[in-house]
Design a protein around this motif. Structure first.
Motif, PDB file in Angstrom:
ATOM      1  N   UNK A  27      44.237  26.180  48.073  1.00  0.00           N
ATOM      2  CA  UNK A  27      45.062  25.880  46.919  1.00  0.00           C
ATOM      3  C   UNK A  27      46.518  26.056  47.337  1.00  0.00           C
ATOM      4  N   UNK A  28      47.438  25.547  46.509  1.00  0.00           N
ATOM      5  CA  UNK A  28      48.823  25.477  46.933  1.00  0.00           C
ATOM      6  C   UNK A  28      49.715  26.276  45.990  1.00  0.00           C
ATOM      7  N   UNK A  29      50.426  27.257  46.539  1.00  0.00           N
ATOM      8  CA  UNK A  29      51.392  28.002  45.730  1.00  0.00           C
ATOM      9  C   UNK A  29      52.517  27.072  45.319  1.00  0.00           C
ATOM     10  N   UNK A  30      52.878  26.149  46.189  1.00  0.00           N
ATOM     11  CA  UNK A  30      53.788  25.059  45.868  1.00  0.00           C
ATOM     12  C   UNK A  30      53.025  23.767  46.050  1.00  0.00           C
ATOM     13  N   UNK A 101      48.891  16.052  49.235  1.00  0.00           N
ATOM     14  CA  UNK A 101      48.770  14.592  49.210  1.00  0.00           C
ATOM     15  C   UNK A 101      49.813  13.990  50.138  1.00  0.00           C
ATOM     16  N   UNK A 102      49.518  12.817  50.651  1.00  0.00           N
ATOM     17  CA  UNK A 102      50.523  11.993  51.320  1.00  0.00           C
ATOM     18  C   UNK A 102      51.138  11.067  50.285  1.00  0.00           C
ATOM     19  N   UNK A 103      52.338  10.560  50.585  1.00  0.00           N
ATOM     20  CA  UNK A 103      53.101   9.874  49.550  1.00  0.00           C
ATOM     21  C   UNK A 103      54.124   8.934  50.168  1.00  0.00           C
ATOM     22  N   UNK A 104      54.265   7.746  49.589  1.00  0.00           N
ATOM     23  CA  UNK A 104      55.372   6.826  49.869  1.00  0.00           C
ATOM     24  C   UNK A 104      55.557   6.535  51.358  1.00  0.00           C
ATOM     25  N   UNK A 324      47.154  16.394  35.701  1.00  0.00           N
ATOM     26  CA  UNK A 324      45.761  16.323  35.261  1.00  0.00           C
ATOM     27  C   UNK A 324      44.801  17.013  36.230  1.00  0.00           C
ATOM     28  N   UNK A 325      45.317  17.506  37.350  1.00  0.00           N
ATOM     29  CA  UNK A 325      44.449  18.098  38.379  1.00  0.00           C
ATOM     30  C   UNK A 325      44.173  19.579  38.132  1.00  0.00           C
ATOM     31  N   UNK A 326      44.772  20.162  37.099  1.00  0.00           N
ATOM     32  CA  UNK A 326      44.476  21.548  36.761  1.00  0.00           C
ATOM     33  C   UNK A 326      45.452  22.555  37.355  1.00  0.00           C
ATOM     34  N   UNK A 327      45.240  23.833  36.998  1.00  0.00           N
ATOM     35  CA  UNK A 327      46.136  24.905  37.439  1.00  0.00           C
ATOM     36  C   UNK A 327      46.075  25.153  38.941  1.00  0.00           C
ATOM     37  N   UNK A 328      44.909  24.931  39.535  1.00  0.00           N
ATOM     38  CA  UNK A 328      44.726  25.165  40.969  1.00  0.00           C
ATOM     39  C   UNK A 328      44.264  23.867  41.634  1.00  0.00           C
ATOM     40  N   UNK A 329      45.176  22.940  41.823  1.00  0.00           N
ATOM     41  CA  UNK A 329      44.787  21.623  42.335  1.00  0.00           C
ATOM     42  C   UNK A 329      44.323  21.661  43.788  1.00  0.00           C
ATOM     43  N   UNK A 330      43.373  20.826  44.094  1.00  0.00           N
ATOM     44  CA  UNK A 330      42.942  20.586  45.464  1.00  0.00           C
ATOM     45  C   UNK A 330      43.067  19.090  45.719  1.00  0.00           C
ATOM     46  N   UNK A 331      42.896  18.694  46.951  1.00  0.00           N
ATOM     47  CA  UNK A 331      42.954  17.270  47.267  1.00  0.00           C
ATOM     48  C   UNK A 331      41.899  16.491  46.494  1.00  0.00           C
ATOM     49  N   UNK A 332      40.702  17.041  46.417  1.00  0.00           N
ATOM     50  CA  UNK A 332      39.614  16.360  45.712  1.00  0.00           C
ATOM     51  C   UNK A 332      39.899  16.267  44.215  1.00  0.00           C
ATOM     52  N   UNK A 333      40.441  17.340  43.633  1.00  0.00           N
ATOM     53  CA  UNK A 333      40.764  17.325  42.211  1.00  0.00           C
ATOM     54  C   UNK A 333      41.868  16.315  41.910  1.00  0.00           C
TER      55      UNK A 333
END
Length: 377
Positions: A27-30, A101-104, A324-333
């Motif tokens: 999970x990501x603190x940032x 995530x990767x982006x742009x 929409x990925x929740x409080x503790x997002x993961x790549x799958x979420x």
């Protein structure tokens, strides 16, 4: 005596399990987001503008506290518009920087080089700055497009030229997957108006040379040239075509829809047609434009460019997924949240995804560079 050691062993077992779980599903603190793109090289002007547009929205979200108390951190690496380096950068961002995530990303062969990593590491890519059909069909489960396809742009360009009475149309395209993709769209356009291209010429992406192509454009009597390429290669090619004596109408694609591209054209800018995949960046009646323009002015920027608007829209899509990925997002979420987006209003533009459709938007328009060096619709 055996029982006296059991709690310690259980503690160790649970500790090991916790470590394993943390490694398996971080999970990501940032909310760390990774980008690789050509911040130097032939497309640098456009890349900097799309990134600047994305940061307008990310900074606005962070100023309000981020998402569930977490700030968005965009980490960008320069791939110098080199597909091999783009893949290496993506691997570094995924493994070493543990991006959510990767982006742009920027470029068709560049994004294609990254796509196997999306499958390998189960990481989403949101808003690649390319409209290649290969990114749309077949649907890639971890890739989410925001902009319309290049093929639709090229098709519309040929149809527009035919509509205004231009029949003798040549095509110049870069010799790579990007160029082949747009050429296919152009051929659809020619077919739809029952015409054939006057000529089709290609040039090398790494070492573009227009010394042979420019005289062909001039001697053929072409009324228009559809120029498929990126950044400096296109501006250099147009300059050579003009030096050869051709006054043909030049039309190119939205990957060149940046203020930097206009500046690099110099005296050849006025009259150049550029296809667009977002609304007019000066049309404040469009909510997405008004929102981006207000944020740009608050930062003291002179105004928006089409490239900035593309980055802004991509950032809005990514943020909607993160929310929409929740409080503790993961790549799958995050992937699941993105795929569940339905009728997302980006500000006058509606976007939806599904398991069978990751296209995003289909908006296509045309603009022309006026005498003051601005895009006009």
């Amino acid at each position: 005596m055996k029982n006296t050691h059991r709690p310690g062993r259980l503690c160790l077992t649970f500790a090991a399990a916790a470590v394993f779980a943390a490694l398996a599903a971080p999970t990501w603190a940032q909310l760390r987001i990774g980008q690789t793109a050509g911040f130097s090289g032939p497309v640098a002007a456009g890349v900097k503008e799309t990134t600047e547009g994305a940061k307008l929205y990310f900074d606005a979200i962070n100023a309000k506290g981020g998402i569930n108390g977490q700030k968005i951190e965009l980490e960008s690496l320069d791939d110098k518009f080199d597909p091999k380096l783009a893949a290496e950068n993506a691997r570094t961002l995924i493994i070493n920087r543990q991006v959510l995530s990767l982006f742009l990303t920027r470029g068709t062969p560049h994004t294609q080089a990254i796509m196997p990593l999306l499958d390998e590491f189960k990481v989403p890519l949101v808003g690649p700055s390319t409209g290649a059909m290969a990114l749309h069909k077949p649907v890639h489960p971890w890739l989410f497009n925001v902009r319309a396809t290049y093929q639709r742009e090229a098709e519309r360009a040929v149809q527009h030229l035919s509509l205004i009475g231009i029949d003798r149309i040549g095509v110049v395209h870069v010799d790579d997957s990007f160029g082949a993709d747009l050429l296919e769209g152009a051929q659809k356009g020619f077919s739809s108006v029952s015409k054939q291209p006057l000529f089709i010429e290609k040039f090398d992406r790494a070492k573009p040379d227009f010394s042979r192509i420019a005289p062909i454009a001039a001697s053929s009597g072409a009324q228009a040239v559809l120029f498929i390429g990126s950044g400096v290669a296109v501006t250099d090619g147009i300059a050579e075509i003009r030096k050869a004596g051709s006054r043909a109408q030049i039309i190119t694609n939205s990957n060149n829809a940046s203020g930097g591209f206009i500046k690099s054209l110099g005296a050849n800018a006025p009259g150049t047609i550029v296809t667009q995949v977002f609304p007019n960046e000066r049309s404040l009646a469009a909510p997405i434009v008004k929102e981006a323009d207000d944020l740009a002015k608050a930062k003291g920027l002179e105004g928006l460019s089409p490239a900035m608007l593309e980055g802004f829209a991509a950032a809005k899509v990514l943020v909607a997924g993160l929310q929409r990925a929740g409080d503790n997002p993961t790549r799958a979420k995050l992937r699941e949240a993105l795929e569940g987006l339905k009728k997302l209003d980006l500000g006058g533009l509606e976007l939806s995804y599904s398991p069978t459709d990751h296209t995003g938007l289909e908006f296509v328009d045309l603009s022309i560079v006026d005498a003051s060096g601005r895009f006009r619709r």
